[in-house]
Design a protein around this motif. Structure first.
Motif, PDB file in Angstrom:
ATOM      1  N   UNK A  44       0.843  -1.075  -0.060  1.00 17.70           N
ATOM      2  CA  UNK A  44       0.075   0.037  -0.013  1.00 17.70           C
ATOM      3  C   UNK A  44       0.959   1.187   0.109  1.00 17.70           C
ATOM      4  N   UNK A  45       2.007   1.280   0.744  1.00 15.70           N
ATOM      5  CA  UNK A  45       2.807   2.337   0.735  1.00 15.70           C
ATOM      6  C   UNK A  45       3.147   2.898  -0.746  1.00 15.70           C
ATOM      7  N   UNK A  46       3.569   1.684  -1.679  1.00 13.74           N
ATOM      8  CA  UNK A  46       4.075   2.002  -2.950  1.00 13.74           C
ATOM      9  C   UNK A  46       3.099   2.393  -3.825  1.00 13.74           C
ATOM     10  N   UNK A  47       1.981   1.695  -3.630  1.00 17.37           N
ATOM     11  CA  UNK A  47       0.786   2.012  -4.535  1.00 17.37           C
ATOM     12  C   UNK A  47       0.558   3.688  -4.105  1.00 17.37           C
ATOM     13  N   UNK A  48       0.568   4.172  -2.728  1.00 12.12           N
ATOM     14  CA  UNK A  48       0.114   5.514  -2.540  1.00 12.12           C
ATOM     15  C   UNK A  48       1.066   6.250  -3.054  1.00 12.12           C
ATOM     16  N   UNK A  49       2.500   5.985  -3.179  1.00 12.39           N
ATOM     17  CA  UNK A  49       3.531   6.745  -3.677  1.00 12.39           C
ATOM     18  C   UNK A  49       3.014   7.073  -5.241  1.00 12.39           C
ATOM     19  N   UNK A  50       2.789   5.982  -6.050  1.00 14.04           N
ATOM     20  CA  UNK A  50       2.542   5.833  -7.469  1.00 14.04           C
ATOM     21  C   UNK A  50       1.246   6.920  -7.586  1.00 14.04           C
ATOM     22  N   UNK A  51       0.035   6.573  -6.784  1.00 11.35           N
ATOM     23  CA  UNK A  51      -1.094   7.433  -7.023  1.00 11.35           C
ATOM     24  C   UNK A  51      -0.816   8.882  -6.636  1.00 11.35           C
ATOM     25  N   UNK A  52       0.217   9.174  -5.529  1.00 12.13           N
ATOM     26  CA  UNK A  52       0.208  10.620  -5.261  1.00 12.13           C
ATOM     27  C   UNK A  52       1.117  11.286  -6.459  1.00 12.13           C
ATOM     28  N   UNK A  93       1.141  11.921   9.331  1.00 14.62           N
ATOM     29  CA  UNK A  93       1.499  10.625  10.034  1.00 14.62           C
ATOM     30  C   UNK A  93       0.489   9.551   9.815  1.00 14.62           C
ATOM     31  N   UNK A  94      -0.939   9.804   9.199  1.00 15.53           N
ATOM     32  CA  UNK A  94      -1.721   8.815   9.295  1.00 15.53           C
ATOM     33  C   UNK A  94      -2.196   8.468   7.777  1.00 15.53           C
ATOM     34  N   UNK A  95      -2.722   7.176   7.910  1.00 12.89           N
ATOM     35  CA  UNK A  95      -3.066   6.598   6.625  1.00 12.89           C
ATOM     36  C   UNK A  95      -3.926   7.372   5.686  1.00 12.89           C
ATOM     37  N   UNK A  96      -3.576   7.635   4.254  1.00 16.35           N
ATOM     38  CA  UNK A  96      -4.356   8.293   3.364  1.00 16.35           C
ATOM     39  C   UNK A  96      -5.319   7.374   2.755  1.00 16.35           C
ATOM     40  N   UNK A  97      -6.127   8.209   2.210  1.00 10.69           N
ATOM     41  CA  UNK A  97      -7.104   7.350   1.172  1.00 10.69           C
ATOM     42  C   UNK A  97      -6.905   8.147  -0.128  1.00 10.69           C
ATOM     43  N   UNK A  98      -6.578   7.371  -1.085  1.00  5.52           N
ATOM     44  CA  UNK A  98      -6.288   7.762  -2.550  1.00  5.52           C
ATOM     45  C   UNK A  98      -7.049   6.657  -3.562  1.00  5.52           C
ATOM     46  N   UNK A 113      -6.229   9.359   8.066  1.00  7.35           N
ATOM     47  CA  UNK A 113      -6.161  10.733   8.108  1.00  7.35           C
ATOM     48  C   UNK A 113      -7.382  11.374   7.877  1.00  7.35           C
ATOM     49  N   UNK A 114      -7.510  12.685   8.055  1.00  5.31           N
ATOM     50  CA  UNK A 114      -8.638  13.616   7.973  1.00  5.31           C
ATOM     51  C   UNK A 114      -8.515  14.410   6.790  1.00  5.31           C
ATOM     52  N   UNK A 115      -7.467  14.386   6.072  1.00  6.71           N
ATOM     53  CA  UNK A 115      -6.789  14.924   4.873  1.00  6.71           C
ATOM     54  C   UNK A 115      -7.711  14.201   3.747  1.00  6.71           C
ATOM     55  N   UNK A 116      -8.639  14.843   3.280  1.00  7.51           N
ATOM     56  CA  UNK A 116      -9.516  14.166   2.319  1.00  7.51           C
ATOM     57  C   UNK A 116      -9.122  14.339   0.877  1.00  7.51           C
ATOM     58  N   UNK A 117      -8.465  15.381   0.662  1.00 11.09           N
ATOM     59  CA  UNK A 117      -8.367  15.851  -0.833  1.00 11.09           C
ATOM     60  C   UNK A 117      -6.891  16.171  -1.033  1.00 11.09           C
ATOM     61  N   UNK A 118      -6.376  16.202  -2.173  1.00 10.07           N
ATOM     62  CA  UNK A 118      -4.893  16.561  -2.711  1.00 10.07           C
ATOM     63  C   UNK A 118      -4.814  18.002  -2.155  1.00 10.07           C
ATOM     64  N   UNK A 119      -5.689  19.039  -2.208  1.00 14.41           N
ATOM     65  CA  UNK A 119      -5.669  20.325  -1.606  1.00 14.41           C
ATOM     66  C   UNK A 119      -5.319  20.276  -0.287  1.00 14.41           C
ATOM     67  N   UNK A 120      -5.987  19.561   0.330  1.00 17.63           N
ATOM     68  CA  UNK A 120      -5.777  19.508   2.066  1.00 17.63           C
ATOM     69  C   UNK A 120      -4.561  19.030   2.378  1.00 17.63           C
ATOM     70  N   UNK A 200       7.504  25.763  -4.046  1.00 20.18           N
ATOM     71  CA  UNK A 200       6.342  24.924  -5.034  1.00 20.18           C
ATOM     72  C   UNK A 200       6.643  23.718  -5.565  1.00 20.18           C
ATOM     73  N   UNK A 201       7.400  23.037  -4.926  1.00 16.95           N
ATOM     74  CA  UNK A 201       7.668  21.698  -5.648  1.00 16.95           C
ATOM     75  C   UNK A 201       6.671  20.701  -5.686  1.00 16.95           C
ATOM     76  N   UNK A 202       5.735  20.924  -4.520  1.00 16.45           N
ATOM     77  CA  UNK A 202       4.560  19.976  -4.682  1.00 16.45           C
ATOM     78  C   UNK A 202       3.424  20.406  -5.932  1.00 16.45           C
TER      79      UNK A 202
END
Length: 213
Positions: A44-52, A93-98, A113-120, A200-202
């Motif tokens: 899931x960590x690698x999946x998340x890196x790719x999805x991000x 530091x909490x698991x993201x949903x992507x 995580x409560x961070x629900x969007x890329x903007x957040x 602005x790297x992100x």
């Protein structure tokens, strides 16, 4: 689209579940174009890196789809993909949903995580150091290392190469029964000496890439 491997096939596949600071995202994408890790199980960590990376325009959907086990065309996660390995934790530091998937890894009770969007995610005060450490191995986005050895530039070319050869695990992948025992590599410093990270790297622009076919 490459068919989902059978349970018997998956039982023989190695697992890519390295910690942050081990592989630069762009190096990983260049590796899979050469066939490395294309048929491995990825955590899931690698999946998340790719999805991000997809969300930021660093990874094209066809490039992510080269990782055949978790993704289908368009870089969508297969519905029945097993949650494996480390979670993909956000800057809080909490698991993201992507991509509609909670990336909690092999720990289903991991704090979400409560961070629900890329903007957040991007608005979090730790976003920049988190991005550099998690996606870019503690380096700048342009500080890549891998040099490609093949010339395939499309989804069909890369898939055809992998699918006509015997399965070979990637160099950092481990057997499924050894994944839990594999020691985690220590993360690299968030700010390597002499490297200035743009604010602005992100919010980067998509890199030049070949088109899918």
């Amino acid at each position: 689209m490459t068919p989902q491997p059978t349970p018997a096939e998956l039982s023989q596949r190695s697992v890519l579940d390295v910690s942050e600071g081990t592989i630069h995202l762009i190096d990983l994408v260049e590796m899979v174009k050469d066939g490395l890790y294309a048929k491995d199980i990825i955590s899931d960590h690698i999946i998340g890196v790719l999805l991000m990376g997809k969300e930021l325009g660093v990874v094209a959907p066809w490039e992510g789809t080269l990782f055949q086990v978790p993704f289908v065309r368009g870089m969508k996660v297969r519905v029945r993909s097993e949650h494996i390995g480390r979670p993909f934790a956000g800057p809080d530091g909490k698991a993201l949903k992507l991509g509609g998937r909670w990336l909690h890894g092999a720990t289903p009770n991991a704090e979400k995580s409560d961070l629900a969007t890329i903007e957040e995610i991007q608005a979090h005060p730790q976003y920049e150091p988190w991005l550099r450490a998690t996606l870019y191995a503690g380096r700048h986005r342009t500080q890549t290392e891998y040099i490609r050895v093949r010339t395939a530039k499309t989804l069909s070319q890369c898939d055809n190469y992998v699918n006509t050869r015997p399965y070979t695990p990637g160099p950092l992948s481990v057997a499924p029964n050894a994944a839990d025992a594999e020691p985690a590599a220590p993360p690299l410093p968030l700010t390597p000496p002499g490297v200035r990270i743009p604010e602005t790297e992100g919010q980067i622009q998509p890199r030049a890439r070949s088109a899918p076919c």
